[in-house]
Design a protein around this motif. Structure first.
Motif, PDB file in Angstrom:
ATOM      1  N   CYS A  27       0.833  -1.206   0.000  1.00 57.37           N
ATOM      2  CA  CYS A  27       0.000   0.000   0.000  1.00 57.37           C
ATOM      3  C   CYS A  27       0.873   1.264   0.000  1.00 57.37           C
ATOM      4  O   CYS A  27       0.368   2.365  -0.153  1.00 57.37           O
ATOM      5  CB  CYS A  27      -0.920   0.026   1.205  1.00 57.37           C
ATOM      6  N   ALA A 101      -8.168   6.226  -1.282  1.00 56.48           N
ATOM      7  CA  ALA A 101      -9.104   5.792  -0.242  1.00 56.48           C
ATOM      8  C   ALA A 101     -10.137   6.856   0.091  1.00 56.48           C
ATOM      9  O   ALA A 101     -10.794   6.790   1.110  1.00 56.48           O
ATOM     10  CB  ALA A 101      -8.386   5.359   1.031  1.00 56.48           C
TER      11      ALA A 101
ATOM     12  N   PRO B 154     -14.192   6.562   4.023  1.00 55.70           N
ATOM     13  CA  PRO B 154     -13.968   5.831   5.274  1.00 55.70           C
ATOM     14  C   PRO B 154     -14.760   6.484   6.405  1.00 55.70           C
ATOM     15  O   PRO B 154     -14.942   7.707   6.418  1.00 55.70           O
ATOM     16  CB  PRO B 154     -12.458   5.984   5.507  1.00 55.70           C
ATOM     17  N   ARG B 156     -15.319   8.171   9.533  1.00 61.52           N
ATOM     18  CA  ARG B 156     -14.433   8.940  10.426  1.00 61.52           C
ATOM     19  C   ARG B 156     -14.814   8.797  11.892  1.00 61.52           C
ATOM     20  O   ARG B 156     -14.080   9.220  12.778  1.00 61.52           O
ATOM     21  CB  ARG B 156     -14.378  10.408  10.009  1.00 61.52           C
ATOM     22  N   SER B 205      -9.624   2.509   6.119  1.00 63.80           N
ATOM     23  CA  SER B 205      -9.215   3.247   4.923  1.00 63.80           C
ATOM     24  C   SER B 205     -10.037   2.888   3.695  1.00 63.80           C
ATOM     25  O   SER B 205      -9.700   3.297   2.591  1.00 63.80           O
ATOM     26  CB  SER B 205      -7.732   3.006   4.641  1.00 63.80           C
ATOM     27  N   THR B 206     -11.090   2.102   3.873  1.00 68.38           N
ATOM     28  CA  THR B 206     -11.920   1.777   2.710  1.00 68.38           C
ATOM     29  C   THR B 206     -13.315   2.381   2.886  1.00 68.38           C
ATOM     30  O   THR B 206     -13.727   2.691   4.006  1.00 68.38           O
ATOM     31  CB  THR B 206     -12.059   0.243   2.527  1.00 68.38           C
TER      32      THR B 206
END
Lengths: 385, 301
Positions: A27, A101, B154, B156, B205-206
């Motif tokens: 990553c 992302a 993502p 938060r 992070s996705t």
């Protein structure tokens, strides 16, 4: 048995953690771009906004004159950058687009043309999101479409507290992912809310609004009082720029996210399933089609007797400017480089003398210059962060 | 290959997700849940077959162990005899492996339809069916959920990653079958802990939409377990397995964890003490013999 199992268990745990570490390491490095690179040619200088950097290049040799930022600071990164850079007076203006992302870089940057030093950076509002396709200008104001559904008109000549003044804003119903067309004192703004808006460039006042059956993601092309623009509703429209009325419309086979090229009496446009269309500019009659191997997002380019188009499938295609279609209306395409350019191609190339400068979507090679005389690669611009 | 995968799985799922989104009042969360349910129903026969197959293999274990002991120096003969017995080491995990492409396709369909980035949106456009033009009018999808989550970004607030961790842990705990092999059992326990943490980490992070899918998949997996339990119990009785069945292979159990325990493999594990007792009972004759020999050996000086 259990005692024997423990070392094996540890080994498995170590292997699993190793695999996880490898996955995380993968990553690292340069993140995958989320939006499309942009190139602008001014004289013999090319300005390329591509992912982590903005580059000023010598168009003939590809040598780098400066890059912005000179080095990415891991603690305080800037960008990634997308869309065509715009030059206004002594500054190059670029927009920061979505980071990997999905975290947005919601800043506009002004870079001094002479040496690549940052002049100012600007966040239009606390809720602002990405500038996915850069900005447009009428020579006075900068028109910056944002992912927060708002078009910001800013005046870079009035910088206060290190940021330019917002002259007006215009809110639409959805994300703005394409730059507007600016012509005759008007701003023609496409929006994913299905509408195309005509605004007064000086005041931001709404002049008219045209609504299609689905999102309008491509920048309209203004030519002799008519706007040519496609929509996701599988229709290509010719719209009167004066009042937003439809002059003609033509059905296509897929969504359109490609700025049309007006080439004499024809309008050329591509769709996201790789088909290129030519329409009669006056009537909208379909003249011919040609099929590439991937989505066409970049505007076709006319050079001499040829038309060039790049596709998501990594190939640069060529066809005659006045082709003779087969009985079924299709036209064969020729690959300029048999092996392609190795990466997805989604950005409009620019022509410099006998070179076609083609931005690449991802990878270390950001730009390939193709010599159109001998159909060979002239140079590559490779960036190692 | 990628094109075939797209054509057969990713494109139908992408279009189905968009159609469900439109049909369910432009609610992406409901669309994900509905599609997860539909897919699970579609692969339910496959999942049940896999479980029954795993049980058959478990029922054969005593005979297999005897054969392994008998032909430990003749692997060729061993494999011949195993074949005669009807043992197929892949019969348990093959149906499970067939489910993998479906799960990967679902993941890809979600990434595409969420269209967080311009690139995603171009890709979505090239995969929607031209004969369903109404789909285009739904784009871009409304990605706000409950007014606080943007499913395309993502989370938060870390609520969805936490729910992913908790639901994955609970589903794995319930659905991963206990093993008669202590090593496998220990590995399973480690995976039961590691996998939820890993998924939770990725969720940081996705896009949150993917987290919703994982949570829905875990819940549906548990529901599926209770629905199919009578069928599996019947099969278990048929094969004379009154105690918790062993998984067909260690990889099958790991896979169950990897896939958020998409299918029930066996009843929930018994408390630790009982598992240990079961292990002791099921230890092979050779192991017991070796332990006896060790006990009889004089201690080393």
């Amino acid at each position: 048995m259990l005692e024997l199992a423990i070392p094996r268990l540890r080994w498995r745990a170590a292997a699993l953690l190793g695999a996880l570490a490898l996955a995380l390491a993968a990553c690292g490095g340069e993140p995958q771009p989320t939006s499309f690179a942009g190139i602008t040619l001014i004289g013999d200088r090319a300005y390329l906004a591509s992912n982590l950097f903005v580059h000023k290049l010598d168009a003939r040799s590809g040598s780098e004159l400066w890059r912005f930022p000179a080095q990415q600071d891991g603690n305080n990164p800037v960008g990634p950058f997308a869309g065509r850079p715009v030059k206004l007076r002594d500054a190059i203006i670029v927009g920061g687009t979505l980071q990997f992302a999905g975290a947005p870089d919601n800043r506009l940057y002004a870079i001094r043309d002479a040496d690549g030093v940052e002049l100012w950076r600007f966040v239009p509002s606390p809720t602002a999101k990405e500038f996915a396709d850069g900005v447009a200008t009428d020579g006075k104001l900068i028109f910056a479409p944002n992912g927060d559904h708002t078009l910001y008109a800013i005046d870079p000549s009035q910088v206060e507290n290190g940021a330019p003044r917002v002259v007006w804003t215009f809110k639409t119903g959805n994300r703005l992912w394409s730059v507007p067309e600016v012509a005759e004192g008007k701003v023609f703004l496409p929006s994913l809310d299905h509408s195309l808006y005509a605004l007064d460039a000086a005041s931001g006042q709404l002049l008219w609004k045209f609504t299609a059956g689905a999102s309008i993601a491509s920048t309209p092309t203004f030519y002799e009082g008519v706007l040519y623009v496609g929509s996701f509703d599988q229709t290509f429209y010719a719209i009167n720029a004066s009042d937003g009325s439809v002059r003609w419309k033509a059905a296509v086979d897929a969504w359109i996210w490609c700025q049309a090229l007006v080439d004499g009496e024809r309008v050329i446009v591509g769709d996201v399933k790789g088909k290129l269309y030519a329409f009669d500019r006056a009537t909208g009659q379909r003249l011919w089609t040609a099929q590439t191997g991937g989505p066409i997002r970049a505007q076709p380019v006319a050079v001499g007797d040829s038309l060039y188009v790049v596709s998501f499938d990594s190939y640069l295609y060529r066809l005659p400017r006045n082709p003779t279609p087969r009985e079924d209306g299709s036209v064969p395409l020729e690959r300029v480089l048999e092996n392609g350019l190795g990466r997805r191609l989604l950005s409009t190339p620019v022509v410099y003398e006998d070179l076609l400068l083609v931005p690449l979507f991802d990878g270390d090679i950001k730009l390939v210059a193709v010599n159109l005389t001998n159909a060979q690669k002239q140079y590559e611009v490779r960036v190692v962060p | 290959m990628g094109n075939i995968f797209d054509f057969l799985l990713v494109n139908p799922m992408t279009n189905a997700l968009m159609l469900l989104y439109g049909a369910l009042g432009n609610s992406y969360v409901l669309a994900i849940i509905a599609l997860t349910l539909i897919i699970r129903l579609a692969i339910l026969p496959l999942a049940i077959r896999q479980q029954i197959s795993a049980m058959k293999m478990a029922a054969m274990q005593p005979q297999i162990r005897a054969l392994q002991e008998k032909y430990k120096n003749d692997p060729q003969k061993l494999s011949e005899e195993m074949r005669k017995l009807g043992f197929n080491p892949f019969s348990g995990c093959l149906p499970l492996l067939l489910q993998f492409p479906i799960l990967i396709a679902m993941y890809q369909a979600i990434v595409r339809t969420l269209a967080v980035t311009p690139l995603n949106l171009v890709e979505l456009g090239s995969h929607v069916y031209s004969f369903l033009p109404s789909i285009a009018s739904l784009v871009p999808i409304e990605s706000t959920f409950l007014g606080i989550f943007d499913l395309g970004l993502p989370d938060r607030y870390f609520i969805i990653p936490i729910l992913v961790v908790v639901s994955t842990y609970l589903a794995n705990k319930l659905l991963t079958p206990p093993s008669t092999d202590p090593t496998t059992q220990q590995t399973n326990q480690m995976l039961q802990l590691m996998m939820p943490l890993m998924f939770g980490f990725f969720m940081l992070s996705t896009p949150a939409g993917l987290g919703i899918y994982w949570i829905a998949a875990n819940v549906v997996g548990v529901l599926q377990y209770y629905i199919t339990k009578p069928i599996l119990d019947r099969a278990r009785t048929q094969h004379g397995l009154s105690v918790p069945a062993a998984p067909a292979t260690a990889s099958a159990a790991s896979t169950a964890a990897l896939t958020s325990a998409s299918t029930p493999a066996a009843p929930p594990p018994k408390p630790k003490v009982k598992v240990k007792a079961t292990l002791r009972v099921n230890q092979s004759a050779s192991v017991r013999k070796r332990e006896e020999e060790r006990r009889q050996r004089p201690p080393a000086r």
